[in-house]
Structure formats: structure tokens, C-alpha cells
Scaffold this active site. Sequence first.
Site, PDB file in Angstrom:
ATOM      1  N   LYS A   1     -15.541  -6.325  -1.809  1.00  0.00           N
ATOM      2  CA  LYS A   1     -15.532  -7.183  -2.998  1.00  0.00           C
ATOM      3  C   LYS A   1     -16.871  -7.123  -3.728  1.00  0.00           C
ATOM      4  O   LYS A   1     -16.912  -7.166  -4.960  1.00  0.00           O
ATOM      5  CB  LYS A   1     -15.167  -8.620  -2.614  1.00  0.00           C
ATOM      6  CG  LYS A   1     -13.732  -8.783  -2.110  1.00  0.00           C
ATOM      7  CD  LYS A   1     -12.715  -8.391  -3.173  1.00  0.00           C
ATOM      8  CE  LYS A   1     -11.298  -8.774  -2.810  1.00  0.00           C
ATOM      9  NZ  LYS A   1     -10.313  -8.332  -3.821  1.00  0.00           N
TER      10      LYS A   1
ATOM     11  N   TYR B   1     -14.363  -7.098   4.066  1.00  0.00           N
ATOM     12  CA  TYR B   1     -13.839  -7.675   2.814  1.00  0.00           C
ATOM     13  C   TYR B   1     -14.986  -7.980   1.844  1.00  0.00           C
ATOM     14  O   TYR B   1     -14.911  -7.660   0.652  1.00  0.00           O
ATOM     15  CB  TYR B   1     -13.067  -8.938   3.172  1.00  0.00           C
ATOM     16  CG  TYR B   1     -12.338  -9.620   2.038  1.00  0.00           C
ATOM     17  CD1 TYR B   1     -11.132  -9.117   1.552  1.00  0.00           C
ATOM     18  CD2 TYR B   1     -12.829 -10.800   1.478  1.00  0.00           C
ATOM     19  CE1 TYR B   1     -10.443  -9.775   0.531  1.00  0.00           C
ATOM     20  CE2 TYR B   1     -12.151 -11.459   0.462  1.00  0.00           C
ATOM     21  CZ  TYR B   1     -10.956 -10.940  -0.006  1.00  0.00           C
ATOM     22  OH  TYR B   1     -10.282 -11.597  -1.019  1.00  0.00           O
TER      23      TYR B   1
HETATM   24  P1  NAP Z   1      -1.360 -11.817  -1.254  1.00  0.00           P
HETATM   25  O1  NAP Z   1      -0.584 -13.047  -1.584  1.00  0.00           O
HETATM   26  O2  NAP Z   1      -1.568 -11.432   0.163  1.00  0.00           O
HETATM   27  O3  NAP Z   1      -0.705 -10.582  -2.057  1.00  0.00           O
HETATM   28  C1  NAP Z   1      -1.264  -9.311  -1.927  1.00  0.00           C
HETATM   29  C2  NAP Z   1      -0.623  -8.385  -2.919  1.00  0.00           C
HETATM   30  O4  NAP Z   1      -1.256  -7.099  -2.823  1.00  0.00           O
HETATM   31  C3  NAP Z   1       0.852  -8.155  -2.678  1.00  0.00           C
HETATM   32  O5  NAP Z   1       1.491  -8.044  -3.924  1.00  0.00           O
HETATM   33  C4  NAP Z   1       0.884  -6.823  -1.922  1.00  0.00           C
HETATM   34  O6  NAP Z   1       2.083  -6.089  -2.106  1.00  0.00           O
HETATM   35  C5  NAP Z   1      -0.270  -6.106  -2.608  1.00  0.00           C
HETATM   36  N1  NAP Z   1      -0.857  -5.010  -1.824  1.00  0.00           N
HETATM   37  C6  NAP Z   1      -1.444  -5.042  -0.606  1.00  0.00           C
HETATM   38  N2  NAP Z   1      -1.858  -3.817  -0.238  1.00  0.00           N
HETATM   39  C7  NAP Z   1      -1.530  -2.976  -1.259  1.00  0.00           C
HETATM   40  C8  NAP Z   1      -1.662  -1.583  -1.477  1.00  0.00           C
HETATM   41  N3  NAP Z   1      -2.242  -0.778  -0.570  1.00  0.00           N
HETATM   42  N4  NAP Z   1      -1.183  -1.060  -2.635  1.00  0.00           N
HETATM   43  C9  NAP Z   1      -0.583  -1.843  -3.559  1.00  0.00           C
HETATM   44  N5  NAP Z   1      -0.426  -3.172  -3.407  1.00  0.00           N
HETATM   45  C10 NAP Z   1      -0.887  -3.728  -2.266  1.00  0.00           C
HETATM   46  O7  NAP Z   1      -2.840 -11.888  -1.873  1.00  0.00           O
HETATM   47  P2  NAP Z   1      -3.483 -12.874  -2.976  1.00  0.00           P
HETATM   48  O8  NAP Z   1      -4.056 -14.042  -2.268  1.00  0.00           O
HETATM   49  O9  NAP Z   1      -2.547 -13.069  -4.102  1.00  0.00           O
HETATM   50  O10 NAP Z   1      -4.723 -11.963  -3.424  1.00  0.00           O
HETATM   51  C11 NAP Z   1      -4.706 -11.154  -4.580  1.00  0.00           C
HETATM   52  C12 NAP Z   1      -6.114 -10.657  -4.839  1.00  0.00           C
HETATM   53  O11 NAP Z   1      -6.988 -11.767  -5.002  1.00  0.00           O
HETATM   54  C13 NAP Z   1      -6.688  -9.828  -3.700  1.00  0.00           C
HETATM   55  O12 NAP Z   1      -7.498  -8.795  -4.219  1.00  0.00           O
HETATM   56  C14 NAP Z   1      -7.550 -10.827  -2.951  1.00  0.00           C
HETATM   57  O13 NAP Z   1      -8.574 -10.203  -2.233  1.00  0.00           O
HETATM   58  C15 NAP Z   1      -8.067 -11.655  -4.099  1.00  0.00           C
HETATM   59  N6  NAP Z   1      -8.539 -12.977  -3.716  1.00  0.00           N
HETATM   60  C16 NAP Z   1      -7.698 -13.882  -3.126  1.00  0.00           C
HETATM   61  C17 NAP Z   1      -8.186 -15.126  -2.776  1.00  0.00           C
HETATM   62  C18 NAP Z   1      -7.332 -16.182  -2.129  1.00  0.00           C
HETATM   63  O14 NAP Z   1      -7.871 -17.213  -1.715  1.00  0.00           O
HETATM   64  N7  NAP Z   1      -6.032 -15.991  -2.009  1.00  0.00           N
HETATM   65  C19 NAP Z   1      -9.524 -15.449  -3.026  1.00  0.00           C
HETATM   66  C20 NAP Z   1     -10.345 -14.510  -3.622  1.00  0.00           C
HETATM   67  C21 NAP Z   1      -9.841 -13.274  -3.967  1.00  0.00           C
HETATM   68  P3  NAP Z   1       3.399  -6.332  -1.162  1.00  0.00           P
HETATM   69  O15 NAP Z   1       4.046  -7.609  -1.662  1.00  0.00           O
HETATM   70  O16 NAP Z   1       4.273  -5.149  -1.414  1.00  0.00           O
HETATM   71  O17 NAP Z   1       2.923  -6.447   0.245  1.00  0.00           O
END
Ligand code: NAP
Length: 247
Positions: free
Chosen positions: A159, A155
Site C-alpha cells: 500500500k 500489506y
Molecule cells: P473485499 O471485500 O475483500 O473485496 C476484494 C475484491 O477484490 C473482490 O471484488 C475480489 O474479487 C477482488 N480481488 C481479489 N483479488 C483479486 C485479483 N487477483 N484480481 C482481481 N480482483 C481481485 O475487499 P474491500 O474491503 O472491499 O477492499 C477493497 C480495497 O480497499 C482493497 O484494495 C483493500 O486493500 C482496500 N482497503 C480496504 C479497507 C477495509 O477496511 N476494508 C481499508 C483500507 C483499504 P472476488 O469477489 O472475485 O473474490
Amino acid sequence: MNLQGKVAVVTGGSRGIGKEIAVRLGAAGAYVYVNYVSRPDAAEATVADIIEAGGRARALPFSVADTAAVEAAFGAILAEAGRIDILVNNAGITRDGLLMKMKEADWDEVLDTNLKGAYLCMKAVYRPMMKQRGGRIITITSVIGFAGNAGQANYAAAKAGLMGLTRSMARELASRGVTVNAVAPGYIDTDMTRDLDEAVKEKIRAEIPMAFLGTPADVAGAVMFLASDDARYVTGQCLHVNGGMYM
Ligand code: NAP
């Protein structure tokens, strides 16, 4: 903020951070393509929220890691909408484990989704945005890409790679009026982090000067700024949204 007439694509817009970004873009007047891969129910709920608030949106299933699917989806968007003004590369996954035990499949899946996915989507909007002489590309990276994290080598590598991709794209597209930036969230309360056990969350909180986990709205606010006219002279940058966890 007025995004009337603009067309936006949010990858992974069905849940969490992407959902909040899609809703905010829709509320500002953009037509929003809400991409998802496995949860049509969640994507349709996001679309319904946008429409209920007076906006316009459509759910679009494809995996960002699938070259042919990305090409077909962006081709369909361009055929239907005629333009793409805002691309938010938000789709991301984790497959955690110490490197010593990390399966090659877990390395590949995370790199393919989080890094190659952004490359494929950027490539799909490259020519259209160049021809339009304008566009906004905003990629969600992570504090982990800057600080690293034990158990998240795949990851963190993906990133961190997104920053090199962002800066290079910013240089390639600057003269065409296209800005390319990133937002690096710290720990945000979503499905991705919800399963962490309370002891781990407490440890994380102790490392955050503001002492609480962020919300998707905190990240969406930063994305909206980068999508706005106020950010027209900002490119190749990363906006950190982490409560001071990484400075
Ligand atoms: P999440 O709640 O797990 O949601 C992930 C989203 O990505 C869902 O809409 C999922 O679609 C979609 N997805 C996964 N694999 C995919 C693919 N191959 N093609 C198209 N869509 C795909 O994640 P989140 O926490 O909102 O994270 C969103 C972004 O922020 C990510 O890039 C993550 O790395 C980044 N981020 C998150 C955090 C945190 O603390 N949460 C911190 C730093 C960065 P489905 O609903 O269809 O499964």
C-alpha cells in the site's frame, strides 16, 4: 455528476468497496467493467444492481496479478468500447502474520495483487489515455500504508508502494490531461474486515476520533470526486477517508 459516454474499469468490483464504486460510476452514466477473480455470482449481482438502476455494465473475470490476463482483458475492453476514461485500482487482499513467521508466498501474493496488479492495469491504460489526452486513474491504498501495522508488513509495503507509483504516474501523465490519485481508507466494514473479532474492532474504534468504522459509500464518495470535473486540477494526491484515525 454526469459520466455519460465514459468507460470505467473497476478492479475487484464484485464486492465491498469496489462494488460501491462500480454502482456509483454506473449511476452517474459510465459504462462499467466490473472485474473480479473468484466470485462470478457477486460480480453478476453488482452488474444487475447497476442495470436495475438504469446503468450499463459488464462483468469481466481476470486476476490483476496475471500479466497475460490483464493484457488480454484490457485489449478486449479497448476493442469493444474503444476507450477507457476511468481506471479504479481497487482489487486487494490480505495475508496477515508477523514478519518472523510470514511465508514468502504470502509476501509475494499480497505484493503481486495489491502493487504489481496496479502497475499492470496502469500500464494497460497508459497509451490509450495518453492518446485520448484525458483520463482518471484512482488507486485504493490504505491507512496501513501510511501508519504501518504489526502483522501486516506485506500489506503495508504494497500500500505504501502504491503511493510512489501514484505520484510517479501523476508526473508522467500530467501533461496529457490524465490525473492519477489515491484514496486511503481507514477501517471500512466489508468482507475484508468482517471477520475481525469484536475485541479487535473495539480497539480499532477507540483509535478513530469519529468512533465508528466507515462504509464502502464513504470511500466511493471520495473516488467519485476524484473522477469528476471538479478534481481536474488534483493529481498525485491521496485523499484519506478514515474518520480522523490518521492525520
Ligand atoms: P473485499 O471485500 O475483500 O473485496 C476484494 C475484491 O477484490 C473482490 O471484488 C475480489 O474479487 C477482488 N480481488 C481479489 N483479488 C483479486 C485479483 N487477483 N484480481 C482481481 N480482483 C481481485 O475487499 P474491500 O474491503 O472491499 O477492499 C477493497 C480495497 O480497499 C482493497 O484494495 C483493500 O486493500 C482496500 N482497503 C480496504 C479497507 C477495509 O477496511 N476494508 C481499508 C483500507 C483499504 P472476488 O469477489 O472475485 O473474490
